[in-house]
Design an enzyme around this catalytic site. Structure first.
Site, short mmCIF file in Angstrom:
data_model
loop_
_atom_site.label_atom_id
_atom_site.label_comp_id
_atom_site.label_asym_id
_atom_site.label_seq_id
_atom_site.Cartn_x
_atom_site.Cartn_y
_atom_site.Cartn_z
N GLY A 59 20.08 24.67 38.04
CA GLY A 59 18.65 24.89 37.97
C GLY A 59 18.26 26.15 38.72
N SER A 62 11.61 27.81 40.62
CA SER A 62 11.20 28.16 41.98
C SER A 62 11.87 27.25 43.01
CB SER A 62 9.68 28.09 42.11
OG SER A 62 9.19 26.82 41.73
N TRP A 63 11.90 25.94 42.76
CA TRP A 63 12.50 25.00 43.69
C TRP A 63 14.02 25.15 43.69
CZ3 TRP A 63 12.39 23.20 48.03
CH2 TRP A 63 12.77 21.91 48.43
N LYS A 172 12.17 15.43 40.54
CA LYS A 172 11.11 14.45 40.73
C LYS A 172 10.85 13.69 39.43
CE LYS A 172 10.15 16.22 44.87
NZ LYS A 172 11.00 17.40 44.93
N LYS A 256 4.53 10.41 44.27
CA LYS A 256 3.47 11.23 44.89
C LYS A 256 2.80 12.15 43.89
CE LYS A 256 6.18 15.15 45.25
NZ LYS A 256 5.97 16.59 45.29
N ARG A 321 1.48 22.13 41.87
CA ARG A 321 1.06 22.29 40.47
C ARG A 321 0.32 21.09 39.92
NH1 ARG A 321 7.26 22.22 38.27
NH2 ARG A 321 7.50 23.37 40.20
N ASN A 322 0.66 19.87 40.34
CA ASN A 322 0.01 18.69 39.78
C ASN A 322 -1.45 18.61 40.19
OD1 ASN A 322 2.31 17.02 38.44
ND2 ASN A 322 3.17 17.70 40.39
N LYS A 348 7.15 23.09 34.28
CA LYS A 348 6.72 21.84 33.68
C LYS A 348 5.91 20.99 34.66
CE LYS A 348 8.59 22.43 29.64
NZ LYS A 348 7.74 22.58 28.44
N GLN A 350 4.97 17.52 36.15
CA GLN A 350 5.76 16.30 36.33
C GLN A 350 4.89 15.05 36.48
OE1 GLN A 350 7.62 18.07 39.70
NE2 GLN A 350 9.55 18.45 38.65
#
Length: 394
Positions: A59, A62-63, A172, A256, A321-322, A348, A350
Site C-alpha cells: 500500500g 498517505s497512510w 480500517k 470510529k 476524511r470521514n 476512499k 471508509q
C-alpha cells in the site's frame, strides 16, 4: 516613617568553620536501582539465512507511505537486525509520461498523497506484488479494504509468501457475511496463514509523516509479535504501545469512522461543542459494547485507555476524511460518491462502507436497536433520513 516588617529576622550566628567535617558518602546506589538507558529487547530470530528480518509494505497511499517511512527509517538504524531495504507496493500509473514507481524512487517523494515529505532512500517503490513480498518476514497491509481480497488472492498462491512470515493490518473496516463479522487482521490470517497483528491509533497520516508527536496501539496475538512490530514502528515521535487485543485494536479503527460521520453531520448542521461531545461519548460507548458483545476476549481498556480507542476517536471526529465528507454531505446534500471524488483526491471513504456493513450485521443478529447512533448514521447515509434527525432518540 516606613512600616516595619513583621517577618522574623535571622538571628546573628557566629561563623563556624566546616572544613574539617567529613561529608563524603560511603553508600552506593545498588546497580539494580540506578537509572540507565533502555536497552531494546532482543528480537525473535529471523527465519532467513541472513539472520535479519525483512520488512515490506503493501500500500502506498498517505497512510501507507507514512508507515513505510517510519519502517524504513527504523530498518536503516537497526541494520544488524533488519534488511535495510524496505519495499513498498505501488499500483503503477503513468505520471507526466513516466511510471509512478520511477518518479518515487528518483525523487523520494509521493507527491500525490504526501506532498513535500521526503521518503528514505532505502524505501523502494515496487510495482509487482510478488517482488514486494519476496522473502519478506514482516508484511504490513495498508491497502484500501476494497482491494484486499484481490491482494490476498495473489498472495495465497503457493510459494509467494515466506512460510514463516508475520503480518500486521493497518486497514480500517470489517468484513460481514450474514450473521458473521470478521476483522481484516482475522481475514488476512485466515486467507494466507500468517499470524496477523493490528495497528491503529490517533494518527493523521500527514502529521505522522511530518514527525509530529503521536501515539499508536498495536494489538498482537503473542509477545513475540509485539517485540517485532514495536521494533518496526516505535520512534521518538511515533510512540507504540502493544497490547494482546487484536480484535479491540481492529474494531476501534473501524467503528470510529462511523462515529466520525456523525461528528461531521453535527459540524455540517452548525451545532456546537456540547452536541459533538455527546456524540463522541455515545459513540465510544457503542464501539466498546459492540466489541465486547461480538468479539470474545476483547478488553474494555483498549477503548478507554489506548490510542486505538478514545484518542483515535477524538482525532477522527475533529479531522480526517470521514468527518470532512460528512460535513459536506450535511451542507450540500450531494451523494457520498460525488463528495468522495470531489474532496479525497482518489482516496476512499471508509466510514460509509463500515456503517453499511455493521448495519447489515446488526440486522442479521436482530440487534440494531441496541446501537442507535450506528443506526442513525446508516439511515442518514443510505436511506434519506435528514441529518438533523441524528440526535433524535439517542
Amino acid at each position: 516613617m516606613s512600616a516595619q516588617s513583621s517577618a522574623p529576622t535571622t538571628p546573628d550566628v557566629a561563623a563556624k568553620d566546616f572544613s574539617d567535617l567529613e561529608i563524603s558518602s560511603t553508600v552506593t546506589t545498588p546497580a539494580a536501582t540506578r537509572p540507565s538507558s533502555p536497552i531494546p529487547a532482543a528480537l525473535p530470530p529471523s527465519p532467513l539465512a541472513s539472520g535479519k528480518h525483512k520488512i515490506c509494505v503493501i500500500g502506498s497511499g498517505s497512510w501507507g507511505s507514512a508507515l513505510a517511512k517510519i519502517a524504513a527509517e527504523n530498518a536503516w538504524k537497526r541494520n544488524d537486525e533488519f534488511h535495510s531495504e524496505v519495499r513498498m507496493w505501488v499500483r503503477e500509473k503513468i505520471v507526466n509520461g513516466k511510471p509512478l514507481t520511477h518518479v518515487i524512487n528518483r525523487t523520494h517523494l509521493n507527491s500525490r498523497y504526501l506532498p513535500d515529505i521526503k521518503l528514505p532512500k532505502n524505501l523502494v517503490a515496487t510495482p509487482h506484488l510478488k517482488d514486494v513480498v519476496k522473502d519478506a518476514t514482516l508484511i504490513v497491509f495498508v491497502v484500501p479494504h476494497q482491494f484486499l481480497h484481490t491482494v490476498l488472492g495473489e498472495l495465497s498462491r503457493p510459494g509467494v509468501l515466506h512460510p514463516q512470515a508475520r503480518a500486521i493490518s493497518a486497514i480500517k473496516g470489517v468484513e460481514v457475511n450474514g450473521t458473521d463479522i470478521e476483522t481484516f487482521a482475522s481475514l488476512i490470517e485466515g486467507r494466507v496463514g500468517t499470524p496477523c497483528s493490528a495497528l491503529s491509533g490517533a494518527n493523521i497520516a500527514l502529521e505522522v509523516a511530518m514527525g509530529q508527536f503521536c501515539e499508536t496501539t498495536i494489538g498482537c496475538p503473542t509477545h513475540e509479535d509485539s517485540l517485532l512490530w514495536k521494533a518496526v514502528f516505535n520512534a521518538p515521535t511515533f510512540r507504540v504501545n502493544a497490547v494482546e487485543d487484536v480484535n479491540g485494536v481492529s474494531l476501534g479503527g473501524a467503528l470510529k469512522n462511523i462515529v466520525a460521520l456523525a461528528a461531521g453531520f453535527v459540524d455540517g448542521l452548525g451545532l456546537g461543542g456540547n452536541t459533538k461531545a455527546a456524540i463522541l461519548r455515545i459513540g465510544l460507548s457503542e464501539m466498546t459494547e459492540f466489541c465486547l458483545e461480538f468479539f470474545e476476549g476483547s478488553q474494555r481498556e483498549t477503548f478507554s485507555n489506548e490510542s486505538a480507542g478514545i484518542a483515535d476517536l477524538i482525532t477522527t471526529c475533529y479531522g480526517g476524511r470521514n468527518r470532512k465528507c460528512a460535513e459536506e454531505f450535511a451542507k450540500s446534500g450531494q451523494p457520498f460518491d460525488v463528495i468522495e471524488k470531489k474532496l479525497l483526491n482518489g482516496q476512499k471513504l471508509q466510514g460509509t462502507a463500515t456503517a453499511e456493513e455493521v448495519n447489515n450485521f446488526l440486522r442479521a443478529r436482530k440487534r440494531v436497536h441496541a446501537y442507535p447512533l450506528f443506526e442513525k448514521v446508516y439511515l442518514i447515509a443510505f436511506q434519506g433520513l435528514p441529518p438533523k434527525a441524528l440526535v433524535q432518540g439517542l
